[in-house]
Scaffold this active site. Sequence first.
Site, short mmCIF file in Angstrom:
data_model
loop_
_atom_site.label_atom_id
_atom_site.label_comp_id
_atom_site.label_asym_id
_atom_site.label_seq_id
_atom_site.Cartn_x
_atom_site.Cartn_y
_atom_site.Cartn_z
N ASP A 17 0.84 -1.20 0.00
CA ASP A 17 0.00 0.00 0.00
C ASP A 17 0.88 1.25 0.00
OD1 ASP A 17 -2.35 1.81 0.81
OD2 ASP A 17 -3.29 -0.16 0.80
N HIS A 52 -3.49 5.73 3.37
CA HIS A 52 -4.28 4.55 3.02
C HIS A 52 -3.72 3.28 3.65
CE1 HIS A 52 -6.17 1.69 0.09
NE2 HIS A 52 -7.12 2.60 0.05
N SER A 91 -11.66 -0.93 -0.82
CA SER A 91 -10.34 -0.92 -0.17
C SER A 91 -10.40 -1.40 1.27
CB SER A 91 -9.77 0.51 -0.15
OG SER A 91 -8.96 0.75 -1.25
#
Length: 442
Positions: A136, A195, A375
């Site tokens: 990520d 994220h 996600s």
Amino acid sequence: MRFTPFVAMATLAASNYVAAESARYIVHFADQGAAHTARSASRTAVTARHAADTPRHLRSLAAGGEVFELTNDDASRLATLPGVTSVEEDVLLTPNTIVDSLWKRQWYMHDPKVGVDAEVAWKYTRGAGAVVAVLDTGITPHPEFDGQLLPGYDFISDAGAARDGDGRDADPTDMGNWSDPGECLSSLGKASTWHGTHMAGLIVARAGNRAGIIGLAPEAKLIPVRVLGRCGGRTSDVADAIVWASGGDVPGVPSLGKRVDVINLSMGTTGACHPALKRAIEQARSRGTVVVTSAGNDQKNVNTNTPANCPGVVAVAALGRSGAMASYSNFGRGVTLSAPGGNLGERGADDILSTWDIGKRGRERSVFGYRGGTSVASPQVAALVALMRSADPDIGVDEVTAQLVDNARPLPGPCPKGCGAGLMDAGATVDAVVEDRGRRRP
Ligand SMILES: [Ca+2]
Ligand SMILES: [Ca+2]
Ligand SMILES: [Ca+2]
């Protein structure tokens, strides 16, 4: 006079016709003979009175000791008698109380209709022994990660995208993926998303530290692997990172030495499965690493989004707060199963709460925040795979998928276009894995 346990029991029985507070006690005697006579005495006393009040022998323990129902007073007196070595209350053990302050807001973990049933899975395991790699944006420091991480790697080969001044390196710290207006196909510019930090919290946020949330596999370990920088990440970097995390060799990068149990890829782009990704995923699977990926947020068939359309992945669609397919989610026959993804709407509480940083560009301070999308659905499935591997380290890649599918719960809301086998069910799935392990290795 030698005061034997037999006499003790008879004395106690005779003196206790007045109902008193009774409880269960484990009594240890000096020898087997003493235990036997005490058992007999209590049985006689009970029969004589046709009553179930104290003292009543309940059972003998395998490791020594006799369980009696006694009044509290009798228990104290008994403890002082010769022939009795100890008297302990047979206390009730309860599941570890959840003290993490934001647990109630983690509806995706425990909502009876649309939650993943974390607490049932935790009766078996919290993920100890399993390792998850999250590919990520990297990771930021957060109290929820103390002791939860293993050394990761930064696979971003372009220094400009990495913002750390060089190409690949051993520090996967997220330097922020903000963009200025006009950059990264955005006229307005964007704030950093942190994220990777959000994904990591859903998997391994610490349990029992009072602050914050709990990840679904809080005793698993997480390897942060940085592949997404400014404007995203290159297929070439992602493919190398998949090979590395699954224990393969990548030139110029120190080998991990062993495979992780599962890789989470909460990312995607439109197009066919890229050959480089396809090969990397095949390699990872052949080494025993499960690859879990988000279906994508384009409201399209999942076969248009990669890596969700790559062979062998577990592709995860998102359900909204109501349990219906989330309005933004990709769908279709290529979806393996679904997980809570929230509404991606204005009401944050209907999204998925996890770890975050407050910085708009660079990182500033660790916080918690809500985020929606496929996600956030994917790492919940990845965490479940960690629980499965913790419960049975020998479970194979295809068997993991089969168990996820077989034990998914019927969808709590409509999804006419295809949300796979249903809603991931951590409780039922780990339960099935444990049962299967028992059948194989009785
Ligand atoms: Ca670098
Ligand atoms: Ca770096
Ligand atoms: Ca916590």
